[in-house]
Structures are given as C-alpha cells and as structure tokens.
Design an enzyme around this catalytic site. Structure first.
Site, PDB file in Angstrom:
ATOM      1  N   GLY A 143      50.132  50.843  74.987  1.00  0.00           N
ATOM      2  CA  GLY A 143      49.414  49.843  75.761  1.00  0.00           C
ATOM      3  C   GLY A 143      48.877  50.348  77.080  1.00  0.00           C
ATOM      4  N   CYS A 144      48.715  49.415  78.021  1.00  0.00           N
ATOM      5  CA  CYS A 144      48.018  49.703  79.275  1.00  0.00           C
ATOM      6  C   CYS A 144      48.760  50.679  80.179  1.00  0.00           C
ATOM      7  CB  CYS A 144      47.759  48.404  80.040  1.00  0.00           C
ATOM      8  SG  CYS A 144      46.658  47.250  79.181  1.00  0.00           S
ATOM      9  N   ASN A 145      50.077  50.811  80.004  1.00  0.00           N
ATOM     10  CA  ASN A 145      50.819  51.753  80.836  1.00  0.00           C
ATOM     11  C   ASN A 145      50.691  53.192  80.353  1.00  0.00           C
ATOM     12  OD1 ASN A 145      53.078  50.231  78.995  1.00  0.00           O
ATOM     13  ND2 ASN A 145      53.405  52.433  78.965  1.00  0.00           N
ATOM     14  N   ALA A 146      50.130  53.400  79.157  1.00  0.00           N
ATOM     15  CA  ALA A 146      50.260  54.675  78.451  1.00  0.00           C
ATOM     16  C   ALA A 146      49.530  55.840  79.102  1.00  0.00           C
ATOM     17  CB  ALA A 146      49.790  54.522  77.011  1.00  0.00           C
ATOM     18  N   MET A 348      51.076  49.377  84.094  1.00  0.00           N
ATOM     19  CA  MET A 348      52.051  48.474  83.491  1.00  0.00           C
ATOM     20  C   MET A 348      51.547  48.010  82.127  1.00  0.00           C
ATOM     21  SD  MET A 348      50.035  47.130  86.033  1.00  0.00           S
ATOM     22  CE  MET A 348      51.074  47.239  87.468  1.00  0.00           C
TER      23      MET A 348
END
Length: 361
Positions: A143-146, A348
């Site tokens: 997801g967006c934290n990756a 995050m």
C-alpha cells in the site's frame, strides 16, 4: 545536539524522477463524467483539498456513459500504466543522476494497484533492455507506505555495494483499483487517488563522497510502527457484489495514524541526539486532508512544514507509494536545502503502518 548520526558511510540519494498518466481531471470533471448527483458524495469530492488528478477513466459507451470494466480489464490497465509510467519515471531519474540504464545494478519496484507475475522489475528489465543480471526485488501489496519499505531495501543493498547504482521505482495505476457504486465507502476512495510513478536513485557511500555533498542527502536510519488493532482499517480485498477487488478506508484512519506519528518519529530519532525541532524538512505522504492535518497536530508541524505534501495532494491526489517522492522532488526544486540539514520522510498505509526515514544533506 549530535551531528554524527552514523559513523560509517551511508548511501546517498543521487536523483529523482516522476511521471503521471496522460489525462488529468478536476474533481468536478469526474463528478460530471460519472453523473454523480448525490450531494453527500459530491461533498466528499469537492471538499477533498484536491484540485486535479491524473486518471485513466473507462472508455465511454455510445450513450456517453463510462463503460463497465471487469477485473481482468483493470489488471490489464494496471500492467500497461504501471510499465509506461515506471519507464518514464525511471528515465527521468537517470537523467537527473546523469546515469544510463547500463549503470543500474539493483532495481526494486513497488506497486499495490494490481498483481503481476512475473513482477514489474522483470517487466521493466525486459522493456528497457536493462542487464539481465541486474539484482531485483518487488514490493507488492503493502500500500501507500510501501515506498519507504522499498527505499529501505534499496539503501541496504547500496550500503554493501559502495559506488553501485540502485534504483527504486514506485508505480501506481490507481485508475485500475476503482469500484463504481453508490456507497460512501467507494466515494471516499474514488475521490482521493490518482495515477503516478516516481523513481529514486541511491548510491552506496565510499567514504569521501558519503557526506551529503553536492546536494545529495544520505539515508541514515529507518523506523516502522505497525498498529495491530487497526489492521483492517485500510484493506484491498475482494468485493463479491462487484466481482472485483475493492479498497476500504476506515473513517478513523486519520486519527489512528495521527495518534501514532509521534511514537514512530521519536523512535526514529532515538539515539541520534536529535529532537523534532532539529528536523528542517518534513516530507509526509499525501494521504488525504484529514491524514495530513492529524500528523501536523500530533507532531506540532506548521503548514509550511507540509507545503509539499499538501501541494502534491492538491495537484495529483493521493499517488499511493510514490507520493512522498513527488514531495521530495518539489523540495529539491526549491533549492532551500543546506549542508547539514536533516529531513524526515513519512509514509502510512495498510496494517495500519507508519514508515519513516531520517536523511541528512
């Protein structure tokens, strides 16, 4: 305050490049295209702090309405867009470094908006003719934290291969992860995300070139925080009614993330001799208006501190894993960084998870 956060040469960020899909839309354009009249949903779109996003909308039918896309169509869209944007971002990054494809020794690709086997790293190597012996890794589904998970891997490889070029590519075809229905769950997601890719070049330090010279920050340290009690607050799972994957965002996500931002930031700075007031540059994921506000409040940041984060959200929406690199690129264009400056990168995403990195020019 200690200025010697690390005692051994750390890898440096040598260049950055970004790319987006060809067509952009205002929030009003999207509402008009899909004929959305529900005042609650319109309010979500128009009060998102987003002005435009790059999207690849479904083809229009003869009656002027968007056609229905199957999950197979969306996977094909993801593959095409992810490769196209990834290639352009990677080339832009190499141009920024003054390097060529032949210089790449390690390639890490990050994406969460579709599933591919073989992964994007293999597809990009074939597409661009990169050396078949190039080491590679794919970070999928985080997801967006990756983006920071990928940077951690790239930096670790670069640290033990001094002088060699490692490249991170985050490429997210968010247009391939959409569901169309009348629910508020879907409205929030559909109002937020955009297509985009970003690439970052990292070079392992060799001693003399490891001091953050030439405007290249060193990557000093990472810190993570998984929030188990919120593990289902952000998820991408199968929607049987729609017969496709669908993304879910719990309304409490901003507050959960905000409440833990201080914890992980303090962990990142622990043992460095630094405190939050020593950080001059903050590059936070453009996760949404409420997420940004929650992080600001909990870390005591100003609007100026997050100007790049809010600017990227305004101009592109949430670009998932590569959002923070769009902010990093904007910071560099300002030419306001000075030797010795510290910066914090923060992303995050699902888990719920917060990832951070400490850098120094």
């Amino acid at each position: 305050m200690s200025t010697d956060v690390v005692r051994t040469p750390a890898p440096s960020i040598a260049g950055v490049g970004t790319a987006v899909s060809p067509t952009s839309y205002s929030q009003q354009d999207v509402l008009d295209t899909f004929g959305i009249s529900d005042p609650r949903i319109r309010s979500v779109f128009l009060n998102s702090a987003i002005e435009r996003r790059h999207l690849t909308l479904p083809p229009m039918t003869d009656d002027g309405t968007p056609s229905s896309e199957t999950q197979g169509d969306l996977l094909d869209k993801h593959k095409g867009l992810a490769i196209d944007m990834g290639v352009r971002a990677l080339r832009a990054c190499l141009d920024d470094v003054g390097a060529t494809l032949a210089d790449i020794r390690y390639l890490c690709c990050v994406t969460s908006t579709g599933f591919l086997t073989p992964g994007l790293s293999a597809l990009l190597i074939r597409e661009l003719g990169i050396d078949r012996h190039c080491a590679r890794a794919d970070v999928v589904g985080m997801g967006c934290n990756a983006g920071l998970n990928g940077l951690n891997a790239v930096s670790s490889w670069a640290a033990v291969n001094p002088g060699e070029l490692a490249v991170l590519v985050c490429t997210e075809a968010c247009s391939a992860a959409y569901t169309l229905d009348a629910t508020m769950r879907t409205a929030v997601v559909n109002s937020l995300f955009g297509d985009g890719a970003a690439a970052l070049a990292v070079v392992g330090g060799t001693g003399s070139d490891a001091s953050g010279a030439n405007g290249h920050p060193r990557v000093l340290k990472f810190a993570s925080c998984l929030i188990p009690e919120a593990i289902d607050a952000m998820r991408y799972d199968w929607d049987g009614a729609q017969n496709r994957f669908s993304f879910f965002l719990d309304p409490q996500v901003p507050y959960v993330v905000g409440a833990h931002a201080e914890l992980v930031t303090d962990r990142l700075l622990a043992g460095t001799g630094l405190c939050r007031s020593d950080i001059r540059h903050w590059l936070v994921h453009s996760g949404g208006k409420k997420v940004i506000d929650a992080v600001m409040v909990n870390l005591g940041l100003s609007r100026y501190d997050v100007r790049h984060t809010t600017g990227v959200l305004r101009d592109f929406g949430n670009l998932s894993s590569g959002s923070f690199l769009f902010s990093y690129e904007r910071l560099l264009r300002e030419k306001v960084t000075a030797s010795g400056d510290y910066g914090v990168l923060m992303t995050m995403g699902p888990g719920s998870t917060i990832e951070t990195a400490l850098i120094q020019w």
